[in-house]
Design a protein around this motif. Structure first.
Motif, short mmCIF file in Angstrom:
data_model
loop_
_atom_site.label_atom_id
_atom_site.label_comp_id
_atom_site.label_asym_id
_atom_site.label_seq_id
_atom_site.Cartn_x
_atom_site.Cartn_y
_atom_site.Cartn_z
N CYS A 153 0.83 -1.21 0.00
CA CYS A 153 0.00 0.00 0.00
C CYS A 153 0.86 1.26 0.00
O CYS A 153 1.82 1.37 0.77
CB CYS A 153 -0.91 -0.02 1.22
N ALA A 154 0.49 2.22 -0.84
CA ALA A 154 1.25 3.46 -0.92
C ALA A 154 1.13 4.30 0.36
O ALA A 154 1.97 5.15 0.62
CB ALA A 154 0.76 4.28 -2.11
N PHE A 155 0.10 4.06 1.16
CA PHE A 155 -0.10 4.84 2.39
C PHE A 155 0.83 4.39 3.51
O PHE A 155 0.84 4.98 4.58
CB PHE A 155 -1.54 4.71 2.89
N ARG A 156 1.57 3.31 3.30
CA ARG A 156 2.35 2.74 4.42
C ARG A 156 3.32 3.77 4.99
O ARG A 156 3.88 4.60 4.26
CB ARG A 156 3.05 1.45 3.99
N LYS A 157 3.50 3.64 6.29
CA LYS A 157 4.26 4.64 7.05
C LYS A 157 5.64 4.95 6.46
O LYS A 157 6.06 6.10 6.39
CB LYS A 157 4.42 4.05 8.47
N ASP A 158 6.36 3.91 6.01
CA ASP A 158 7.73 4.13 5.56
C ASP A 158 7.83 4.71 4.15
O ASP A 158 8.93 4.90 3.64
CB ASP A 158 8.53 2.82 5.62
N ASN A 159 6.70 4.91 3.50
CA ASN A 159 6.76 5.48 2.15
C ASN A 159 6.95 7.00 2.24
O ASN A 159 6.00 7.75 2.42
CB ASN A 159 5.47 5.15 1.37
N LYS A 160 8.18 7.40 2.06
CA LYS A 160 8.49 8.84 2.22
C LYS A 160 8.17 9.61 0.94
O LYS A 160 8.21 10.83 0.91
CB LYS A 160 9.99 9.03 2.56
N GLU A 161 7.88 8.88 -0.16
CA GLU A 161 7.60 9.57 -1.42
C GLU A 161 6.16 10.07 -1.52
O GLU A 161 5.83 10.87 -2.38
CB GLU A 161 7.87 8.63 -2.60
N LEU A 162 5.29 9.54 -0.64
CA LEU A 162 3.87 9.93 -0.71
C LEU A 162 3.67 11.27 -0.02
O LEU A 162 4.19 11.50 1.07
CB LEU A 162 3.01 8.87 -0.02
N LYS A 163 2.90 12.15 -0.66
CA LYS A 163 2.54 13.40 0.03
C LYS A 163 1.40 13.07 0.98
O LYS A 163 0.40 12.46 0.56
CB LYS A 163 2.05 14.42 -1.00
#
Ligand code: SAM
Ligand code: SF4
Length: 463
Positions: free
Chosen positions: A92-102
């Motif tokens: 999932c793109a919402f995952r905590k470690d995804n720093k690329e998501l705004k």
């Protein structure tokens, strides 16, 4: 876990006898009754590989869907309120470690704006979706958002059923959620395969398999009696996942006399910086996906099967044929994206996963009507107290149609009068005339009266 018996499922998957064409054919004959199947029978149908028998499976699923749900397709749209999340689901793109998501959490005013946008396109049902975040997606916030959405009224047009897809809650919070007046509470187990679950959910509250597995028990114990289960296809062997999903449905039905109101079948879609979504460990091809829908339809005939805009229009059409009964349309999966899609926001930087169907609600309505399906914006059941076992009784006996047909037609007429483009209105009105001709007796009379009321300007006409 107690009721997901992995070794039993594995023994069914390994049982050579369940590959026999004669047995599979016999089970298909039994499936016509629309009374459901045993897990063993469902396993045999999932093994079908003979092309002729596969056609028979699809045909049978269509027959059973029509028996219970007729040609209706219920429409809804998701509304994402926050993409902040404390979990780390690898798909999932919402995952905590995804720093690329705004990251973005809507204010209650912004949520209202999004809902207003949806009301003005003709939607009557919303699925509220949130990342898991104790502070940003607190119960207080969800409660305020729901009450604000329900308070919208634009010339008699409003959101009449609000379903919710959030992280599992405690018993007390489920009681609170019920008090907000929600329709269905949805939560997907993602995968019922314990080892895969642990790998996919490395940290955060979601890493607790049992807490999620028993969410529906707590929801039902708290009095929310329309619950929606689901699995995210692509994480493990689809046959295992389907059987486990069916086991979950049977367990709820056995324990509470209320099976799942809906079953959702999301399939992994590419998502920003989400390794398991970019490379699904057990990608499910289109034909197998169609088989999954058909087997669920025959195994749990009374349940609503939900398909989202994750899938492409061509495949969505094929899946309606074999059992899907509810679809999202005109969807966006980034918080704030409805309003801002008009202001060219780059929503890919905020969205949960990529969509396969980008068409507007009007285009989807036109398409499904042309294919012979009746779009339904009906939200009557839970407002007429037909929830839980009362809904189940009607759906299991196939009697729900006597209520749904007039409700579907009246809400479709309302949509056509208020929101449809010229072309969709023409096609839709012609469709309604044809459908009316197929009716007789009290149902016909009742439906005609309801349509007349809608044409005279009355709104929210339902049984
Ligand atoms: N955060 C809550 C949770 O996980 O239960 C609720 C909302 S979550 C945004 C809704 C669903 O989206 C998840 O349950 C999962 O099945 C689905 N999902 C997540 N990533 C996906 C992807 N890459 N493709 C398709 N569906 C996905
Ligand atoms: Fe968070 Fe839900 Fe996405 Fe997992 S699926 S990262 S819990 S929003």
């Amino acid at each position: 876990m107690e009721f997901i018996n992995e070794s039993y499922i594995n023994s069914l998957l390994e049982d050579e006898k369940l590959n026999h064409i004669n047995l599979q054919r016999e089970i298909l004959l039994k499936a016509s009754d629309a009374k459901g199947l045993t897990l063993r029978e469902s396993a045999a149908l999932l093994n079908i590989s003979d092309p002729e028998l596969l056609d028979e499976l699809f045909h049978k699923a269509k027959e059973v869907k029509e028996k219970i749900y007729g040609n209706r397709l219920v429409l809804f749209a998701p509304l994402y309120v926050t993409n902040l999340c404390v979990n780390n689901c690898l798909y999932c793109a919402f995952r905590k470690d995804n720093k690329e998501l705004k990251r973005r959490t809507l204010t209650v005013d912004e949520i209202e704006e999004e809902a207003r946008y949806l009301v003005l396109t003709g939607q009557k049902r919303i699925l509220l979706v949130a990342g898991e975040h104790p502070k940003k997606a607190s119960m207080e916030f969800i409660g305020e958002a729901i009450s604000r959405i329900y308070s919208i009224n634009i010339n008699g047009n409003n959101i009449r059923r609000l379903n919710v897809n959030t992280a599992p809650l405690t018993l007390n919070d489920f009681k609170l959620l019920k008090s907000f007046g929600i329709g269905t509470y949805q939560c997907f187990q993602e995968t019922y395969h314990y080892k895969t679950y642990k790998e996919m959910h490395p940290s955060g509250p979601k890493s607790d398999f049992a807490w999620r597995l028993y969410a529906m028990d707590r929801a039902l114990q708290a009095g929310i009696d329309d619950v929606g289960i689901g699995a995210l296809f692509g994480l493990t062997d689809y046959r295992f996942e389907t059987l486990a999903l069916l086991m979950h449905a049977a367990d709820l039905d056995y324990k509470y006399g209320i099976g799942p109101h809906t079953i959702s079948i999301p399939r992994l879609e590419p998502a920003l910086n989400a390794p398991a979504a970019i490379n699904p460990p057990h990608a499910v091809d289109d034909l197998s996906f169609k088989k999954i829908v058909a087997v669920i339809r025959l195994s749990v005939p009374y349940t609503g099967i939900i398909l989202s805009t994750r899938e492409r229009p061509e495949l969505r059409r094929e899946l309606f044929e074999v059992g899907v009964s509810q679809i999202s349309a005109g969807s966006r999966t980034a918080p704030g994206a409805y309003k801002e899609s008009q202001e060219s926001l780059d929503e890919h930087e905020l969205e949960q996963f990529q969509l396969g169907d980008h068409r507007s609600l009007d285009e989807v309505v036109k398409d499904i009507t042309s294919l012979g399906y009746m779009p339904s914006f009906c939200t009557a059941c839970y407002r007429s107290n037909r929830t839980g076992d009362r809904f189940m009784e009607l759906a299991k006996t196939g009697n729900i149609g006597k209520i749904c047909v007039p409700n579907a037609m009246a809400t479709f007429e309302e949509y056509l009068n208020d929101f449809a483009s010229e072309e969709t209105r023409m096609i839709g009105k012609h469709f309604i005339d044809n459908e009316l001709r197929k009716l007789s007796g009290a149902t016909k009379r009742r439906t005609e009266e309801m349509i007349q009321k809608v044409d005279a300007g009355e709104r929210d006409v339902y049984l």
